[in-house]
Scaffold this motif. Structure first.
Motif, PDB file in Angstrom:
ATOM      1  N   VAL A 522       0.857  -1.175   0.000  1.00 30.06           N
ATOM      2  CA  VAL A 522       0.000   0.000   0.000  1.00 30.06           C
ATOM      3  C   VAL A 522       0.893   1.225   0.000  1.00 30.06           C
ATOM      4  CG1 VAL A 522      -1.886   1.159   1.168  1.00 30.06           C
ATOM      5  CG2 VAL A 522      -1.655  -1.300   1.370  1.00 30.06           C
ATOM      6  N   ARG A 602      -7.310   3.276  -0.814  1.00 33.11           N
ATOM      7  CA  ARG A 602      -7.502   3.196   0.638  1.00 33.11           C
ATOM      8  C   ARG A 602      -7.488   4.606   1.198  1.00 33.11           C
ATOM      9  NH1 ARG A 602      -5.587  -1.943   1.730  1.00 33.11           N
ATOM     10  NH2 ARG A 602      -6.861  -3.197   0.381  1.00 33.11           N
ATOM     11  N   SER A 604      -8.116   7.526   3.804  1.00 36.16           N
ATOM     12  CA  SER A 604      -8.413   7.858   5.194  1.00 36.16           C
ATOM     13  C   SER A 604      -8.418   9.383   5.260  1.00 36.16           C
ATOM     14  CB  SER A 604      -7.366   7.258   6.121  1.00 36.16           C
ATOM     15  OG  SER A 604      -6.106   7.774   5.799  1.00 36.16           O
ATOM     16  N   GLU A 605      -8.588   9.933   6.437  1.00 40.21           N
ATOM     17  CA  GLU A 605      -8.852  11.373   6.505  1.00 40.21           C
ATOM     18  C   GLU A 605      -7.756  12.237   5.907  1.00 40.21           C
ATOM     19  OE1 GLU A 605     -10.101  12.871  10.310  1.00 40.21           O
ATOM     20  OE2 GLU A 605     -11.711  11.387  10.337  1.00 40.21           O
ATOM     21  N   ASP A 606      -6.511  11.904   6.200  1.00 44.07           N
ATOM     22  CA  ASP A 606      -5.461  12.813   5.765  1.00 44.07           C
ATOM     23  C   ASP A 606      -4.686  12.329   4.552  1.00 44.07           C
ATOM     24  OD1 ASP A 606      -4.592  10.737   7.209  1.00 44.07           O
ATOM     25  OD2 ASP A 606      -3.015  11.817   8.269  1.00 44.07           O
ATOM     26  N   VAL A 607      -4.755  11.059   4.251  1.00 45.57           N
ATOM     27  CA  VAL A 607      -3.923  10.590   3.158  1.00 45.57           C
ATOM     28  C   VAL A 607      -4.650   9.505   2.361  1.00 45.57           C
ATOM     29  CG1 VAL A 607      -2.751   8.866   4.584  1.00 45.57           C
ATOM     30  CG2 VAL A 607      -1.609   9.779   2.561  1.00 45.57           C
ATOM     31  N   ARG A 609      -4.188   6.310   0.035  1.00 44.58           N
ATOM     32  CA  ARG A 609      -3.201   5.300  -0.362  1.00 44.58           C
ATOM     33  C   ARG A 609      -3.818   4.374  -1.390  1.00 44.58           C
ATOM     34  NH1 ARG A 609      -1.312   6.154   4.905  1.00 44.58           N
ATOM     35  NH2 ARG A 609       0.954   6.178   4.945  1.00 44.58           N
TER      36      ARG A 609
ATOM     37  N   ASN B   2      -7.669  12.503  14.684  1.00 43.24           N
ATOM     38  CA  ASN B   2      -6.716  12.328  13.598  1.00 43.24           C
ATOM     39  C   ASN B   2      -5.764  11.159  13.838  1.00 43.24           C
ATOM     40  OD1 ASN B   2      -6.335  13.228  11.128  1.00 43.24           O
ATOM     41  ND2 ASN B   2      -5.127  15.041  11.645  1.00 43.24           N
ATOM     42  N   ALA B   5      -7.356   7.906  12.767  1.00 42.43           N
ATOM     43  CA  ALA B   5      -7.286   7.661  11.326  1.00 42.43           C
ATOM     44  C   ALA B   5      -5.884   7.204  10.939  1.00 42.43           C
ATOM     45  CB  ALA B   5      -7.667   8.920  10.554  1.00 42.43           C
ATOM     46  N   LEU B  12      -3.958  -0.785   8.129  1.00 42.64           N
ATOM     47  CA  LEU B  12      -4.218  -1.231   6.756  1.00 42.64           C
ATOM     48  C   LEU B  12      -2.919  -1.652   6.082  1.00 42.64           C
ATOM     49  CD1 LEU B  12      -6.877   1.213   5.312  1.00 42.64           C
ATOM     50  CD2 LEU B  12      -7.074  -1.238   5.651  1.00 42.64           C
ATOM     51  N   VAL B  13      -1.882  -0.846   6.318  1.00 42.12           N
ATOM     52  CA  VAL B  13      -0.586  -1.165   5.733  1.00 42.12           C
ATOM     53  C   VAL B  13      -0.076  -2.465   6.343  1.00 42.12           C
ATOM     54  CG1 VAL B  13       1.771  -0.376   5.368  1.00 42.12           C
ATOM     55  CG2 VAL B  13      -0.098   1.260   5.407  1.00 42.12           C
TER      56      VAL B  13
END
Lengths: 657, 137
Positions: A522, A602, A604-607, A609, B2, B5, B12-13
């Motif tokens: 990822v 994928r 998410s809030e800030d990034v 992927r 934050n 997240a 996930l990674v």
């Protein structure tokens, strides 16, 4: 125009009927004429169907369901056979084509045999055309045509898949002519050397086309499906593999019938079975009785019609075979240690291997019918049944390929035995010595030298053994004088190249399956990671648009040592067909392919992927080079003998004087 | 929120990360190649891009990491999703036994039949060998 095409197909049906009638009643001239005319009409009819696809005539239901105006021209063209009805039309065309080719090219003094074979080919053509016109008609109109088509299955919009079906059909249907020749030979109780000489080129061409067709399919699956593999013992793959296995047995047994007049009944049986397995393949692929990644054009009802046809046709041919088999010639006696013995072993193993593939393919169906349970039969099963059987045969190949007819010399046997034992011991030692592969942060070099199991080591040993065996046989035939190697006849070269191809294939297949590296990663833009000895950095993501698709495209830089390459896998979406596809990015190196498929996003809030499947497929090209060598060998074995040509020319010169 | 997240993304990674022990990872990958993705058309979980396949891959790694044997992992999946999920059909019951042994029975049987047929037609006189080169290649 489509009505005209429809009408032409009906005429072609009538002409195949005539072809059957004239052929079987021994009126060879009329049968030939019907075969030619029937083919010409069907060719025109098919061309008109292709035209409807090219101009996107959506008033034709088939075009509306399987084409789209924005599709590139080559896929409009190839889309003609990318669906059930169109591919059946191609099947009919090829069946008629082989009839016409037989009518043109078969020149022999056995006029009855040829006439009957053309007649039986006429029956096959009539049956396919009847199926086409009454059960899967491609020429039907829609009275309120849509403005836009539903598009071809995007997975099929690929250059390899444009030529894969025609190749496959030339193979499948090529066996129809072999079937016709066998039935005609059985009718007159003569399956002998002359018959085998007639049948061999047709069988070989069918086998070559089928080999190329299967290889193209495997190659397509490799780079288009995005799962990194090329063969999964999937029912649809097996469906094309079974006729190939029978065909391979047949090209070998034909040699015995041609050279020695022996194995006549067996050769006839294989000739009948090769085409039966082709129809079975068509049935399995279209009926939807089995789940597969490649299944297309599924319709159970029409599938059943195919099965019925197979039972009638195969039943009739087998009944004819049962009646006539004992009247066929037996040929001269032979000892076990002889060319006949070796080819017999080849035939037994290929026949049992076909039965094994059939059993494995149908097993889930049988279990479901009997108990209602669902079962899966996959690679582990075939790797433990089919593969060892073939390996046993292939280990014998270098030893036996130089054996004489009738009774082979036993002189060299001890030496071969010692060499084989040494090879096996070395392979096992090699397999045991090396450590298990390390899957975390390995370098490529580590991976390729890292061994992986005794079975794989023996497999590589087998491949090397076959390659060396082919070279030895070539030089033995040239009486150990390198200069003579290139003056050897085409058949020797053909045999050697095909057997060399098997060796190359085995090495590729074993290394690829044993050492394939696969991993999901990822990455966000700007991030980098280490996979399979390469550093992969995601530079950026982009949205791109094609003629009938749009896609997310990842731009990655893959670097290792001094090399650095740009790789750009796509995840495409075809709005008309509402289907996503993966377009993999492949970087070829000498050791294998670095292969990347783009997966899901994928967020998410800030990034944001993206996931990728990354593979390193070592030696993958060897698999395909091996198959190319096999087809090339088949082709070379058909070259006329140079010396024979010279003698004929001399004889002609003498006759002229 | 934050950091949550961030943690989520990190997980996930992580979830597709290989096991630290190379031996265990090799076993896990081998298992993934013969367990069928339940949402796909005839694909193993090692190849499928679907979410459920990813979950199943994670389960395989977890179980291998906790020291379960290959057979135990297979059994767990078969119990949960049915025999259908295994590409390596069990050699149990009449069907299973037939499936695994029939190819070899056929091979031996065919060999015996060929042997018997050739024996019945056994030559009386000495057979003269014919070099393949002398009639054709």
């Amino acid at each position: 125009m489509t009505e005209f095409a429809h009408l032409l197909a009906f005429f072609a049906l009538a002409l195949s009927g005539l072809q059957a009638w004239f052929g079987l009643s021994g009126q060879a001239g009329a049968a030939r004429a019907s075969a030619h005319l029937g083919f010409a009409l069907m060719l025109l009819s098919f061309a008109l169907l292709v035209r409807a696809f090219m101009i996107s005539d959506f008033s034709v239901t088939l075009v509306a369901e399987n084409s789209h105006t924005l599709k590139p021209a080559i896929y409009k063209f190839a889309g003609t056979w990318g669906n059930h009805e169109g591919s059946m039309a191609l099947w009919c065309l090829v069946t008629l084509g082989f009839g016409a080719a037989a009518a043109t090219f078969i020149r022999t003094d056995r006029e009855t045999l040829v006439s009957r074979a053309i007649g039986i080919q006429g029956i096959l053509a009539a049956a396919s055309l009847a199926y086409l016109l009454f059960a899967s008609n491609p020429f039907l109109r829609d009275l309120s045509p849509p403005l836009q088509g539903a598009d071809l299955n995007p997975l099929l919009q690929d250059p390899a898949l444009a030529i894969h079906p025609p190749m496959l059909y030339l193979g499948y249907v090529g066996f129809s002519l072999v079937f016709s020749l066998a039935a005609a030979g059985l009718m007159e109780r003569r399956i002998d050397s002359t018959w085998a000489k007639l049948a061999r080129p047709w069988t070989m061409w069918a086998w070559i086309f089928l080999t190329i067709g299967i290889a193209l399919g495997a190659y397509w699956a490799y780079y288009e499906l995005g799962w990194g593999g090329w063969w999964f013992w999937d029912p649809v793959e097996n469906a094309s593999f079974m006729p190939w296995l029978i065909g391979t047995a047949l090209v070998h047994s034909l040699i015995v019938t041609e050279k020695r007049g022996a194995f006549a009944a067996w050769t006839a049986l294989l000739a009948v079975l090769a085409f039966c397995f082709s129809i079975l393949g068509a049935f399995l692929v279209r009926s939807g009785v089995l789940t597969s990644v490649h299944a297309f054009a599924i319709d159970p009802a029409r599938g059943l019609v195919l099965l019925g046809g197979l039972i009638v046709l195969g039943g009739a041919a087998l009944a004819l075979f049962a009646l006539r088999a004992d009247k066929l010639g037996k040929g001269p006696a032979f000892e076990w240690v002889s060319r006949e013995g070796a080819l017999l072993a080849n035939n037994l193993v290929f026949a049992v291997a076909t039965a094994t593939v059939l059993l494995g393919t149908l097993f889930p169906l049988i279990v479901e019918a009997l108990t209602g349970d669902q079962a899966s039969v996959g690679p582990p099963y075939f790797n433990m049944t089919f593969s060892p059987m073939l390996a046993l045969l292939l280990f014998a190949l270098p030893v036996v390929q130089g054996w004489a007819w009738g009774r082979a010399s036993r002189e060299g046997l001890v030496r071969w035995g010692v060499a084989l034992a040494a090879l096996l011991l070395a392979s096992i030692a090699f397999g045991m010595m090396l450590p298990r592969p390390d899957f975390s942060g390995v370098t490529l070099e580590e991976r390729l030298t890292a061994p992986f199991g005794i079975g794989h080591a023996i497999g590589i040993g087998l491949g090397l053994w076959l390659v060396a065996g082919a070279a030895i046989e070539l030089f033995r035939r040239a009486l150990w004088q390198p200069g003579r190697v290139f003056r050897l006849p085409g058949r020797v070269w053909g045999m050697t190249l095909a057997h060399l191809g098997i060796g190359v294939f085995v090495i590729g297949a074993v290394v690829e399956t044993g050492l394939r590296y696969e991993r999901s990663i990822v990455l966000a833009p700007g991030e980098a990671t280490e996979v399979a000895g390469w550093t992969l950095e995601l530079d950026r993501m982009a949205s791109v648009e094609g003629p009938n698709w749009y896609a997310d495209r990842a731009f990655l830089t893959a670097s290792r040592g001094d090399t650095s390459v740009e790789m750009a896998p796509d995840k495409r979406f075809y709005p008309a067909a509402r289907m996503p596809t993966t377009e993999t990015a492949i970087h070829k190196t000498l050791a294998g392919d670095l292969y990347i498929a783009l997966g899901e996003v994928r967020a998410s809030e800030d990034v944001t992927r993206w996931s990728f499947r990354v593979y390193f497929n070592p030696f993958i090209d060897w698999v395909f080079i091996g198959t190319i060598l096999m087809s090339l060998g088949g082709g070379l074995s058909l070259l006329p003998r140079r010396r024979a040509a010279v003698t004929t020319r001399r004889a002609e010169a003498v006759a002229a004087e | 929120m934050n950091w949550l997240a961030g943690l989520f993304a990190f997980l996930l990674v992580l979830q597709e990360a290989p096991l630290a022990d190379p031996e265990a990872e090799a076993r896990a990958q081998a298992l993934m190649r013969e367990i069928r993705c339940v949402a796909c058309e005839n694909e193993p979980i090692s190849q499928s891009a679907s979410d459920i396949a990813e979950d199943m891959r994670r389960v395989v790694r977890q179980q291998v990491a906790t020291g379960k044997s290959d057979a135990e992992v297979r059994e767990w999946f078969a119990e949960r999703y049915g025999e259908f999920v295994l590409f390596r059909p069990a050699a149990s019951g009449f069907g299973g036994w037939m499936l695994w042994t029939l190819p070899f029975i056929l091979l031996i049987g065919a060999g015996l039949v060929a042997f018997a047929i050739r024996r019945r037609r056994a030559p009386v006189e000495e057979i003269a060998p014919v070099r393949p080169e002398s009639i054709d290649p």
